[in-house]
Design an enzyme around this catalytic site. Structure first.
Site, PDB file in Angstrom:
ATOM      1  CG  ASP A  75      -1.876   1.007   1.461  1.00  0.00           C
ATOM      2  OD1 ASP A  75      -1.639   2.084   0.686  1.00  0.00           O
ATOM      3  OD2 ASP A  75      -2.745   1.123   2.213  1.00  0.00           O
ATOM      4  CB  VAL A  76       1.934   3.641  -2.904  1.00  0.00           C
ATOM      5  CG1 VAL A  76       2.270   2.558  -3.621  1.00  0.00           C
ATOM      6  CG2 VAL A  76       0.392   4.232  -3.129  1.00  0.00           C
ATOM      7  CG  ASN A 102       0.543   1.831 -12.656  1.00  0.00           C
ATOM      8  OD1 ASN A 102      -0.174   2.303 -13.759  1.00  0.00           O
ATOM      9  ND2 ASN A 102      -0.373   0.608 -12.462  1.00  0.00           N
ATOM     10  CE1 TYR A 168      -6.278   9.459 -11.091  1.00  0.00           C
ATOM     11  CE2 TYR A 168      -7.053  10.551 -13.089  1.00  0.00           C
ATOM     12  CZ  TYR A 168      -6.251   9.704 -12.547  1.00  0.00           C
ATOM     13  OH  TYR A 168      -5.727   8.544 -13.034  1.00  0.00           O
ATOM     14  CE  LYS A 172      -3.015   9.636 -12.110  1.00  0.00           C
ATOM     15  NZ  LYS A 172      -1.830   8.803 -11.762  1.00  0.00           N
ATOM     16  CB  ALA A 201      -5.579   3.216 -20.776  1.00  0.00           C
TER      17      ALA A 201
END
Length: 260
Positions: A75-76, A102, A168, A172, A201
């Site tokens: 878990d980052v 990622n 988000y 980013k 994607a």
């Protein structure tokens, strides 16, 4: 327009070891792990979903050999787990050469309705998690003294406004700024830091958190009239991780057919 044919490996990453976060499942991380193996790399993969990670590790080990695949739940948002993941790379493959950050978390909420918890959770996974892993990567690569590469996963929403995506998009955009600053600092010890910025994607997780109406709207904006396959983004990550991008650092490469 249909997706192009899948590109076979050419040994671009032969003999190198890569750490890839959020690499379980069918998204960009999983596609990147597969493309790295096809290009000859050894991989250490992490993911917050332990069961899915174990299944991914076993599938890759069966196909490419257990000696080329190692995995650890990560878990980052947890600094201890991040350190453990990078320590595994040191133990399993005698160090690392490439890191792909990622891990990210999205969601949709209008700013006036967004809670502090929603904002903080997206920022902690997407931006702070990238920071933690980049910091661990640069510490390890600097100590090894043989150069290396970091590739971060950003998004075109770091540049382009989209309703319901303030958290988000802010995260980013932060990843992009982090990439540029880290690249300047890491250049002195031969480490390159770049990012990809995909537009759309398609993968199962995106379908779960995004309405069909919004996906149709976003797809219609793509010049090719279709979304990217995760492996098409992974191909650009392979390029940034390979010697073909030897003069690129601090760059954000848009993986997009989106009309301006």
């Amino acid at each position: 327009m249909s997706a192009p044919r899948y590109v076979s490996g050419h040994g671009l990453l032969a003999g190198r070891t890569a750490v890839i976060t959020a690499a379980a499942g069918a998204g960009i991380g999983g596609a990147t792990a597969r493309r790295f193996l096809e290009e000859g790399a050894r991989i250490v993969i992490g993911d917050a979903h332990a069961r899915r990670l174990k299944e991914t590790e076993q599938a890759f080990a069966d196909e490419f050999g257990a000696d080329r695949v190692a995995a650890l739940p990560c878990d980052v948002t947890d600094e201890t787990q991040v350190r453990d993941l990078f320590a595994l790379a040191e133990r399993a493959h005698d160090g690392l050469d490439i890191v792909v950050n990622n891990a990210g978390l999205g969601g949709t909420a209008e700013l006036t309705e967004m809670t502090d918890e929603q904002w903080t959770k997206v920022l902690d996974v997407t931006l702070n998690g990238t920071f933690r892993c980049t910091r661990a990567a640069l510490r390890s690569l600097r100590a090894a003294g043989r150069g290396g590469i970091v590739v971060n996963n950003a998004s075109v929403v770091g540049w382009r406004a989209q309703s319901g995506q303030a958290h988000y998009a802010a995260a980013k955009a932060g990843v992009m700024a982090l990439t540029r600053c880290a690249a300047i600092e890491a250049a002195e010890y031969g480490v390159r830091v770049n990012a990809v910025a995909p537009s759309l994607a398609m993968h199962p997780h995106l379908v779960k958190v995004t309405s069909a109406e919004l996906l149709d709207e976003l797809t219609a904006k793509e010049a090719f009239g279709r979304y990217a396959e995760p492996w098409e983004v992974a191909n650009v990550i392979v390029f940034l991780a390979s010697d073909y991008s030897s003069y690129l650092t601090g760059e954000v490469v848009s993986v997009s057919s989106q009309r301006a």
